[in-house]
Design a protein around this motif. Structure first.
Motif, PDB file in Angstrom:
ATOM      1  N   GLY A   1     -15.351   6.929  -4.287  1.00  0.00           N
ATOM      2  CA  GLY A   1     -15.525   6.953  -2.834  1.00  0.00           C
ATOM      3  C   GLY A   1     -14.201   7.210  -2.136  1.00  0.00           C
ATOM      4  O   GLY A   1     -14.121   7.974  -1.165  1.00  0.00           O
ATOM      5  N   TYR A   2     -13.139   6.588  -2.658  1.00  0.00           N
ATOM      6  CA  TYR A   2     -11.809   6.805  -2.094  1.00  0.00           C
ATOM      7  C   TYR A   2     -11.387   8.268  -2.250  1.00  0.00           C
ATOM      8  O   TYR A   2     -10.890   8.884  -1.304  1.00  0.00           O
ATOM      9  CB  TYR A   2     -10.776   5.880  -2.763  1.00  0.00           C
ATOM     10  CG  TYR A   2      -9.366   6.245  -2.379  1.00  0.00           C
ATOM     11  CD1 TYR A   2      -8.826   5.844  -1.164  1.00  0.00           C
ATOM     12  CD2 TYR A   2      -8.585   7.051  -3.215  1.00  0.00           C
ATOM     13  CE1 TYR A   2      -7.548   6.217  -0.784  1.00  0.00           C
ATOM     14  CE2 TYR A   2      -7.312   7.426  -2.845  1.00  0.00           C
ATOM     15  CZ  TYR A   2      -6.793   7.009  -1.636  1.00  0.00           C
ATOM     16  OH  TYR A   2      -5.521   7.394  -1.265  1.00  0.00           O
ATOM     17  N   ILE A   3     -11.582   8.835  -3.450  1.00  0.00           N
ATOM     18  CA  ILE A   3     -11.188  10.227  -3.697  1.00  0.00           C
ATOM     19  C   ILE A   3     -11.991  11.168  -2.794  1.00  0.00           C
ATOM     20  O   ILE A   3     -11.437  12.095  -2.192  1.00  0.00           O
ATOM     21  CB  ILE A   3     -11.361  10.600  -5.193  1.00  0.00           C
ATOM     22  CG1 ILE A   3     -10.426   9.772  -6.083  1.00  0.00           C
ATOM     23  CG2 ILE A   3     -11.157  12.092  -5.426  1.00  0.00           C
ATOM     24  CD1 ILE A   3      -8.939   9.994  -5.856  1.00  0.00           C
TER      25      ILE A   3
ATOM     26  N   ILE B   1      -4.925  10.709 -12.367  1.00  0.00           N
ATOM     27  CA  ILE B   1      -5.472   9.836 -11.324  1.00  0.00           C
ATOM     28  C   ILE B   1      -6.946  10.170 -11.081  1.00  0.00           C
ATOM     29  O   ILE B   1      -7.794   9.274 -10.988  1.00  0.00           O
ATOM     30  CB  ILE B   1      -4.642   9.961 -10.030  1.00  0.00           C
ATOM     31  CG1 ILE B   1      -3.230   9.404 -10.262  1.00  0.00           C
ATOM     32  CG2 ILE B   1      -5.324   9.247  -8.861  1.00  0.00           C
ATOM     33  CD1 ILE B   1      -2.240   9.726  -9.156  1.00  0.00           C
ATOM     34  N   PHE B   2      -7.263  11.459 -10.977  1.00  0.00           N
ATOM     35  CA  PHE B   2      -8.648  11.865 -10.760  1.00  0.00           C
ATOM     36  C   PHE B   2      -9.533  11.452 -11.936  1.00  0.00           C
ATOM     37  O   PHE B   2     -10.657  10.988 -11.737  1.00  0.00           O
ATOM     38  CB  PHE B   2      -8.739  13.374 -10.534  1.00  0.00           C
ATOM     39  CG  PHE B   2      -8.238  13.844  -9.200  1.00  0.00           C
ATOM     40  CD1 PHE B   2      -8.137  12.997  -8.112  1.00  0.00           C
ATOM     41  CD2 PHE B   2      -7.875  15.168  -9.017  1.00  0.00           C
ATOM     42  CE1 PHE B   2      -7.688  13.438  -6.873  1.00  0.00           C
ATOM     43  CE2 PHE B   2      -7.428  15.632  -7.784  1.00  0.00           C
ATOM     44  CZ  PHE B   2      -7.338  14.762  -6.706  1.00  0.00           C
TER      45      PHE B   2
ATOM     46  N   LYS C   1       0.683   6.098  -3.931  1.00  0.00           N
ATOM     47  CA  LYS C   1      -0.125   5.608  -2.808  1.00  0.00           C
ATOM     48  C   LYS C   1      -1.608   5.775  -3.126  1.00  0.00           C
ATOM     49  O   LYS C   1      -2.416   4.874  -2.884  1.00  0.00           O
ATOM     50  CB  LYS C   1       0.233   6.382  -1.534  1.00  0.00           C
ATOM     51  CG  LYS C   1      -0.569   5.973  -0.333  1.00  0.00           C
ATOM     52  CD  LYS C   1      -0.197   6.815   0.873  1.00  0.00           C
ATOM     53  CE  LYS C   1      -1.095   6.469   2.053  1.00  0.00           C
ATOM     54  NZ  LYS C   1      -0.945   7.386   3.155  1.00  0.00           N
ATOM     55  N   MET C   2      -1.970   6.918  -3.691  1.00  0.00           N
ATOM     56  CA  MET C   2      -3.364   7.157  -4.062  1.00  0.00           C
ATOM     57  C   MET C   2      -3.842   6.114  -5.067  1.00  0.00           C
ATOM     58  O   MET C   2      -4.926   5.547  -4.907  1.00  0.00           O
ATOM     59  CB  MET C   2      -3.530   8.561  -4.658  1.00  0.00           C
ATOM     60  CG  MET C   2      -3.553   9.659  -3.641  1.00  0.00           C
ATOM     61  SD  MET C   2      -3.592  11.308  -4.395  1.00  0.00           S
ATOM     62  CE  MET C   2      -5.061  11.203  -5.389  1.00  0.00           C
ATOM     63  N   GLU C   3      -3.045   5.858  -6.088  1.00  0.00           N
ATOM     64  CA  GLU C   3      -3.454   4.884  -7.104  1.00  0.00           C
ATOM     65  C   GLU C   3      -3.636   3.494  -6.506  1.00  0.00           C
ATOM     66  O   GLU C   3      -4.622   2.809  -6.793  1.00  0.00           O
ATOM     67  CB  GLU C   3      -2.433   4.833  -8.235  1.00  0.00           C
ATOM     68  CG  GLU C   3      -2.516   6.002  -9.169  1.00  0.00           C
ATOM     69  CD  GLU C   3      -1.602   5.841 -10.363  1.00  0.00           C
ATOM     70  OE1 GLU C   3      -2.139   5.732 -11.483  1.00  0.00           O
ATOM     71  OE2 GLU C   3      -0.374   5.817 -10.180  1.00  0.00           O
ATOM     72  N   ALA C   4      -2.686   3.076  -5.676  1.00  0.00           N
ATOM     73  CA  ALA C   4      -2.760   1.740  -5.078  1.00  0.00           C
ATOM     74  C   ALA C   4      -3.977   1.625  -4.156  1.00  0.00           C
ATOM     75  O   ALA C   4      -4.718   0.630  -4.212  1.00  0.00           O
ATOM     76  CB  ALA C   4      -1.474   1.432  -4.309  1.00  0.00           C
ATOM     77  N   GLU C   5      -4.190   2.622  -3.314  1.00  0.00           N
ATOM     78  CA  GLU C   5      -5.316   2.578  -2.385  1.00  0.00           C
ATOM     79  C   GLU C   5      -6.645   2.697  -3.112  1.00  0.00           C
ATOM     80  O   GLU C   5      -7.639   2.085  -2.722  1.00  0.00           O
ATOM     81  CB  GLU C   5      -5.169   3.664  -1.327  1.00  0.00           C
ATOM     82  CG  GLU C   5      -4.036   3.378  -0.360  1.00  0.00           C
ATOM     83  CD  GLU C   5      -3.862   4.443   0.714  1.00  0.00           C
ATOM     84  OE1 GLU C   5      -4.569   5.465   0.690  1.00  0.00           O
ATOM     85  OE2 GLU C   5      -3.005   4.226   1.595  1.00  0.00           O
TER      86      GLU C   5
END
Length: 194
Positions: A84-86, A135-136, A71-75
């Motif tokens: 900004g998302y992180i 991901i980070f 979900k994190m990767e897709a968003e």
């Protein structure tokens, strides 16, 4: 007479187990509590989870990772602003209800709780945290390309910095409930990346 135990393919029963494990931790969660939450009997439980509670726990960690990391990767990709998302993901932790602030990172909790006694679960938690690091690190690289993160800093190292902060903020929010203080901590940490 009881019927034959049912084989469950529904991931919902694992999602219900996740809630029990997150609320009580692996050791404190009894099999009876898990069965009640999942809505299945012992026969079905051992038919579906031949390794018992430990197998359920491992599958719950993997399921949690599928839901959170993917979900994190897709968003992150949809946002067009990975850093900004992180940052917003961290800031959301400041605003969650107080009762939820007592929950830590599911991976981090697994690593801490089981590192001394359960090698397989420890290795799984490490693997999942390393996937979060990936991901980070990807977000950092994207931030560098967009001029939002200093280009002279190593993305892998900053990815580890964010993992360390991720684990740290999950502990800090357990002891400090003030959204304003938590936001201040989060904002200060993200300024170090600029």
């Amino acid at each position: 007479m009881a019927g034959r135990p049912r084989i469950y393919n529904d991931e919902n029963i694992i999602d219900k187990a996740i809630e029990v494990f997150r609320g009580k931790c692996f050791d404190a969660a009894s099999t009876d509590e898990l069965l009640a939450a999942m809505g299945i009997g012992k026969g079905s439980f051992y038919l579906n989870f031949k390794g018992g509670k430990e197998e359920l726990y491992q599958r719950s960690l993997k399921r949690f990772a599928e839901n959170l990391n993917r979900k994190m990767e897709a968003e992150m990709e949809r946002s067009g602003d990975a850093m900004g998302y992180i940052k917003n993901l961290f800031l959301k932790m400041a605003n969650i209800p107080s009762a939820q602030k007592d929950r830590g990172c599911y991976y981090g909790d697994a690593l801490v709780q089981l590192s001394a006694k359960d090698k397989a679960n420890k290795e799984l938690a490490v693997y999942l945290l390393k996937d979060l690091h990936r991901i980070f690190t990807s977000a950092v690289k994207s931030g560098q390309e967009q001029g939002k993160v200093a280009k002279d800093k190593d993305p892998e190292t900053l990815g580890w910095y964010l993992i360390n902060f991720w684990n740290g903020i999950h502990i800090t929010k357990r002891m400090e409930k003030s959204p304003e203080i938590l936001k201040s901590i989060i904002e200060g940490n993200f300024k170090l990346l600029e």
